[in-house]
Design an enzyme around this catalytic site. Structure first.
Site, PDB file in Angstrom:
ATOM      1  N   GLY A  21       0.823  -1.213   0.000  1.00 11.12           N
ATOM      2  CA  GLY A  21       0.000   0.000   0.000  1.00 11.12           C
ATOM      3  C   GLY A  21       0.850   1.253   0.000  1.00 11.12           C
TER       4      GLY A  21
ATOM      5  N   PRO B 181       2.608   4.909   1.085  1.00 18.06           N
ATOM      6  CA  PRO B 181       3.290   5.308   2.324  1.00 18.06           C
ATOM      7  C   PRO B 181       2.310   5.923   3.324  1.00 18.06           C
ATOM      8  CG  PRO B 181       4.443   6.151   0.385  1.00 18.06           C
ATOM      9  CD  PRO B 181       3.141   5.622  -0.088  1.00 18.06           C
TER      10      PRO B 181
ATOM     11  N   LYS C 262       1.314   0.344   7.564  1.00 16.26           N
ATOM     12  CA  LYS C 262       1.782  -1.031   7.348  1.00 16.26           C
ATOM     13  C   LYS C 262       2.775  -1.466   8.433  1.00 16.26           C
ATOM     14  CE  LYS C 262       3.385  -0.132   3.258  1.00 16.26           C
ATOM     15  NZ  LYS C 262       3.066   1.296   3.231  1.00 16.26           N
TER      16      LYS C 262
ATOM     17  N   SER D 261      -5.193   2.958 -17.743  1.00 15.99           N
ATOM     18  CA  SER D 261      -6.561   3.281 -17.337  1.00 15.99           C
ATOM     19  C   SER D 261      -7.141   4.511 -18.038  1.00 15.99           C
ATOM     20  CB  SER D 261      -6.623   3.485 -15.825  1.00 15.99           C
ATOM     21  OG  SER D 261      -5.801   4.555 -15.441  1.00 15.99           O
TER      22      SER D 261
ATOM     23  N   LYS E 184      -9.528   5.773  -7.028  1.00 23.16           N
ATOM     24  CA  LYS E 184     -10.088   6.543  -8.149  1.00 23.16           C
ATOM     25  C   LYS E 184     -11.500   7.053  -7.839  1.00 23.16           C
ATOM     26  CE  LYS E 184      -7.345   4.233 -11.726  1.00 23.16           C
ATOM     27  NZ  LYS E 184      -7.354   3.302 -12.846  1.00 23.16           N
TER      28      LYS E 184
END
Length: 775
Positions: free
Chosen positions: A355, A357, A361, A678, A721
Site C-alpha cells: 500500500g 506510504p 503497514k 486506465s 479513483k
C-alpha cells in the site's frame, strides 16, 4: 611304562594349583583331613601325594574328584598359623598315578604308582634340538615379558637335561592349573615337549597383545597427563603476562554451553570451537574471530521459544485500539491466531502488506506482535544490495558477521518472533549478489526450517518466525518472491477514516509528545477536516500527523510564554497556525465542453482526477501527445485513434478528415509523469468529442482501457479513483464491467452519492458521456 610297586602315602587334594616335579612351592591348608595327612607324613617319611581337584569348590573330594596323575612331594617345612591354618613348603619329586584312596578318614591315604618315562628311542641330536628350541622360545617369552627375570633365563640356558628343562620352564609359566595338569599328564618327552611349546607360544602371543593394549592405555594416560601439565603451565604463564582471562572465558563458554537448550549437533560444534579457542594464543587475530563465533552460537535461541497469547478477544481489542480501518489485515491476523490455537502450532504465514506510504503497514505489524505477545524485530531492506546482508558473510573474511535475519533472532532471544521485512520492494542487486534471490529460501515455508547462514554454518529453524513484509508497490517485488507471500492490500484512507484516525490517535499522540495536557489543547472536527483537505494530499496520514504536530508546537510555545492557558483550534483560526491552504481540490467543470473529458488516475499518494484535452486543427494528419506521458498511455492513445477511424462512418466523419487535420492530445500538469492502462477510453472519448464537435458531460468521469475493436478492459486502484471522483464533485463514473466485483468490496461510504455505470464497449461509454446521442 608304569612300575608295579604300589606306595601307600598320605594325600592332599589341591585346590586351584598343580605341583610339578622339581618345583618348590608353599601353600596354606585348612581342611582337617589335609592337616592330619601332613601330620602323618611328618611322622613317617615326609613324603606326600599331591593331586589337583577337578572342582575347586568341593569340600570332601573322593578318588573320582581329583586328577589321577599327581606328584609325590617332600614336605620341607610346616608352619602353624592362626585360625587353624597350616602353611607348608614342599618340593615335587616325581610323577605318580593314583590307584585308589585306601582310607578317607581321618585323612586321605593314597595308593599310588610312581610313573616311569617310557623309552622313545630319541637320538641325542633330537634331544639337543628340543633343548635348544625350548630355550630359544623361552628367551622370546622373556623378551615380551621382562618380569620373568634375566636370572631365571640364565639358569634355563645352562640346563641341558631335557626333562629337567621342561619341568623348570613349566614351573615358571604363569598359566592356569588345568594347563599345568596337561604338562603333568604328558608322559613321553615328545608329548610333553609339544604341550609345553604350544603353551609357550600361546603365552608369547597373549603377552604381546597384552603389552600392546597396556602401551596404548599408557600412551593415552600420558597424553592426558601431558596436556594437563602443559595447560597448567600455560595458565601460569598467562597469569604472569596478565592474560589469565582467556581460560576463564573458555570456562564461561563451557558453562553457557552446558545450560544451552539446543540439539546435540549444535552443542558438538560449539564444544569443538571452545576446544580450539583454548589452544589459540590470546594475542592472535584468530582468537577474536573464534571468540565472536562462539558468542554468536551461544546467543542464538536454538530451541528457546516464547508462548503466544491465545486470547482472540484480547488480540482483536488491541488491533482495534491501535488502528482504525484496515479490516482485511485485522481479519487475517485473527484468522492466523485462531488456526494457531486449534492446531497448537500451525505454519506461520508469510504476509506482505502492499500500500501507499503512511497507511500504517509498519505500525500494524508492531500491533500484531503486541496482540500475540511476540518479540518484535524490524529489518529494513530498503537499499540493501549485498546478498551477505541476508545470508551472512563467510568466516574467512575480515569483519565477517551473520546476516540480518540471524542478528534479528539473536536480539529477539526466541526462535518464534514476529519479523518485519520493511520495504521489500526497495531491494537492489549488484555484482555482490541478488538480495531478492537470497530471500527466496527465507520466505519459503517448505524450506526455511533449515535455513543456512554462511557465518553460522549450522541449519537454523525459521519456520516458527511470523514474517510480515511491507511494500509500496507490487511492481518492485520479483515474481518468484511475490509467489511465496500472501498479499494483503492496504488501500488509501478516505477523508472520513483520516478524520477518525486524527481524532482517536494522532491528536492524543502529538498532545503528549509536545508536553501538553488534554484540557490545554483542542482541535475541532471542522479544523481537522480542513487540514485533511487543504493542507495535505496523501494516501496515508503521515503528513496529517506532521500538520497536527506543527499546530501543537505553536500551541506549546503560546502556553509556555503565558500568552494563553488553553489553545482551541477551529476552522476560523486554523490559518494562524498553518498559513494559507496549500492544496485546492481539482473540482469538475461547471459546463459541458467539447474535447475535454475527466479521467481517473491512481498515484502513490492516492487517487487523482486528470482532465484530458484534445484539439483538432487543419494540418497534414499528424498526431501529437504532450504532458509527459509514458509508453502505455501513448499506446492507448494510438489504439483510440485507430478505433475512431474504424468507426468514423457511424459518426459522419469524412474519410479524408484524418489526412487534412492534426490531432493534439494534452494532459495538464505536464511536470508530473503519467503512465498506466486506465486512460484509454478517456482519451478516445475526448478525441471523438473534438472530431465530431459533441460536448461531454462535465459531471462524468471515467476509467478503463480500450482495444482496437472498442472493448473496455478492466483496471486497478478503483477505491482511490472513486474517492478522487467523489472529492472532485463528479456524479457519474464509467467503470469497466469486469471491475464490478471490485466495486462491490468498496465501502458504501465511498460509493454514496456516486452513480457507477458499468461499461463493456465504447458505444456504452459514449452514450453516458456525450450530451447528444449520435446516430
Amino acid at each position: 611304562m608304569l612300575d608295579t610297586e604300589i606306595l601307600k602315602i598320605p594325600a592332599v587334594a589341591l585346590r586351584g594349583m598343580v605341583i610339578l616335579p622339581g618345583m618348590i612351592a608353599h601353600f596354606d591348608i585348612s581342611r582337617d583331613r589335609s592337616i592330619r595327612a601332613i601330620e602323618q607324613c611328618m611322622m613317617d617319611s615326609q613324603k606326600i601325594f599331591l593331586s589337583a581337584q577337578k572342582n575347586v569348590e568341593q569340600e570332601e573330594p573322593g578318588a573320582d574328584d581329583v586328577y589321577h596323575i599327581g606328584v609325590i612331594a617332600e614336605v620341607k617345612q610346616v608352619i602353624k598359623l592362626q585360625n587353624n591354618i597350616v602353611r607348608i613348603l614342599v618340593e615335587g619329586i616325581e610323577r605318580a598315578e593314583l590307584s585308589a584312596f585306601a582310607q578317607t578318614d581321618p585323612y586321605l591315604l593314597a595308593e599310588v604308582v610312581p610313573c616311569v618315562l617310557p623309552e622313545e628311542g630319541l637320538s641325542e641330536e633330537t634331544k639337543a634340538a628340543m633343548v635348544r628350541s625350548v630355550q630359544e622360545t623361552y628367551s622370546r617369552y622373556q623378551t615380551v615379558n621382562p618380569r620373568a627375570g634375566k636370572e631365571l633365563l640364565r639358569q634355563i640356558g645352562t640346563i641341558q637335561d631335557l626333562p629337567k628343562l621342561m619341568d623348570q620352564v613349566a614351573n615358571n609359566l604363569p598359566v592356569s592349573y588345568e594347563e599345568k595338569q596337561k604338562i603333568l599328564e604328558a608322559m613321553t618327552l615328545t608329548e610333553r615337549y609339544e604341550v609345553l611349546m604350544a603353551l609357550l607360544l600361546k603365552e608369547i602371543e597373549i603377552t604381546a597383545i597384552q603389552n600392546e593394549f597396556q602401551s596404548k592405555v599408557k600412551e593415552r594416560v600420558d597424553k592426558n597427563q601431558k596436556e594437563y601439565i602443559l595447560r597448567e603451565q600455560m595458565k601460569l604463564i598467562r597469569e604472569e603476562l596478565g592474560e589469565d582471562n582467556t581460560e576463564s572465558d573458555a570456562d564461561e563458554y563451557q558453562k553457557a554451553l552446558d545450560a544451552l537448550d539446543a540439539d546435540q549437533e549444535v552443542k558438538n560444534r560449539i564444544k569443538k570451537e571452545i576446544d580450539r579457542f583454548k589452544s589459540i594464543s590470546a594475542n592472535s587475530s584468530e582468537s577474536a574471530v573464534t571468540r565472536g563465533y562462539i558468542e554468536t552460537l551461544l546467543e542464538l535461541p536454538w530451541n528457546k521459544a516464547s508462548e503466544d497469547n491465545k486470547d482472540l478477544a484480547n488480540a482483536e481489542r488491541i488491533l482495534e485500539e491501535d488502528h482504525y480501518g484496515l479490516e482485511k489485515v485485522k481479519e487475517r491476523m485473527l484468522e492466523f491466531l485462531a488456526v494457531r490455537n486449534l492446531t497448537s502450532k500451525g505454519e506461520s504465514p508469510i504476509i506482505c502488506l502492499v500500500g501507499p506510504p503512511g497507511t500504517g503497514k509498519t505500525s500494524i505489524a508492531r500491533s500484531v506482535a503486541r496482540a500475540l505477545d511476540k518479540k518484535y524485530v524490524r529489518i529494513c531492506l530498503g537499499g540493501v544490495r549485498d546478498e551477505a546482508e541476508i545470508r551472512g558473510h563467510r568466516k574467512t573474511y575480515v569483519g565477517a558477521m551473520p546476516g540480518r535475519l540471524v542478528n534479528g533472532l539473536r536480539s529477539a532471544g526466541v526462535k518464534n518472533p514476529l519479523m518485519l521485512l520493511d520495504e521489500i520492494d526497495k531491494m537492489s542487486s549488484d555484482y555482490k549478489g541478488d538480495t531478492a534471490s537470497a530471500l527466496l529460501e527465507v520466505l519459503d515455508s517448505e524450506q526455511n526450517h533449515k535455513f543456512r547462514d554462511h557465518y553460522v554454518e549450522l541449519p537454523i529453524d525459521l519456520s516458527e518466525v511470523l514474517f510480515i513484509a511491507t511494500a509500496n508497490s507490487m511492481q518492485g517485488i520479483p515474481r518468484p518472491l511475490l509467489d511465496r507471500m500472501e498479499l494483503i492490500e492496504v488501500t488509501s484512507y478516505t477523508e472520513n477514516e483520516k478524520l477518525h484516525i486524527a481524532r482517536e490517535h494522532l491528536l492524543a499522540k502529538q498532545t503528549e509528545r509536545n508536553g501538553l495536557k488534554e484540557d490545554q489543547f483542542k482541535v475541532s472536527d471542522g479544523a481537522l477536516a480542513k487540514i485533511i483537505s487543504g493542507y495535505t494530499r496523501e494516501a496515508g496520514v503521515r503528513g496529517l500527523e506532521r500538520r497536527i504536530g506543527e499546530i501543537a508546537r505553536k500551541a506549546a510555545r503560546e502556553i509556555y510564554e503565558g500568552k494563553s492557558s488553553t489553545v482551541d483550534v477551529t476552522v476560523r483560526n486554523l490559518e494562524k497556525y498553518l498559513g494559507k491552504e496549500k492544496y485546492s481540490q481539482d473540482m469538475r467543470g461547471e459546463t459541458d465542453e467539447v474535447g475535454i473529458v475527466r479521467g481517473l488516475a491512481w498515484t502513490s499518494v492516492g487517487g487523482d482526477t486528470l482532465e484530458i484535452e484534445v484539439n483538432v486543427m487543419p494540418g497534414k494528419g499528424e498526431f501529437q501527445l504532450t504532458g509527459q506521458l509514458g509508453d502505455v498511455m501513448k499506446e492507448s492513445a494510438q489504439t483510440g485513434i485507430s478505433y475512431i477511424r474504424s468507426v468514423g462512418g457511424q459518426y459522419d466523419i469524412p474519410a479524408e478528415f484524418f489526412q487534412k487535420n492534426d490531432i493534439h492530445i494534452h494532459i495538464p500538469e505536464g511536470a508530473v509523469p503519467k503512465d498506466g492502462p486506465s486512460a484509454g477510453i478517456t482519451m478516445a472519448t475526448a478525441m471523438l468529442s473534438a472530431i465530431t464537435g459533441t460536448p461531454v458531460r462535465a459531471d462524468v468521469a471515467m476509467t478503463g482501457e480500450i482495444t482496437l475493436r472498442g472493448r473496455v478492459l478492466p483496471i486497478g486502484g478503483l477505491k482511490e479513483k472513486l474517492l478522487a471522483a467523489k472529492n472532485a464533485g463528479v456524479r457519474t463514473v464509467c467503470v469497466p464491467k469486469k471491475n464490478e466485483k471490485d466495486v462491490e468490496e468498496i465501502s458504501g461510504e465511498i460509493k454514496k452519492g456516486l452513480e457507477i455505470v458499468y461499461v463493456e464497449t465504447m458505444e456504452q461509454v459514449l452514450r453516458v458521456a456525450f450530451c447528444e446521442k449520435k446516430e
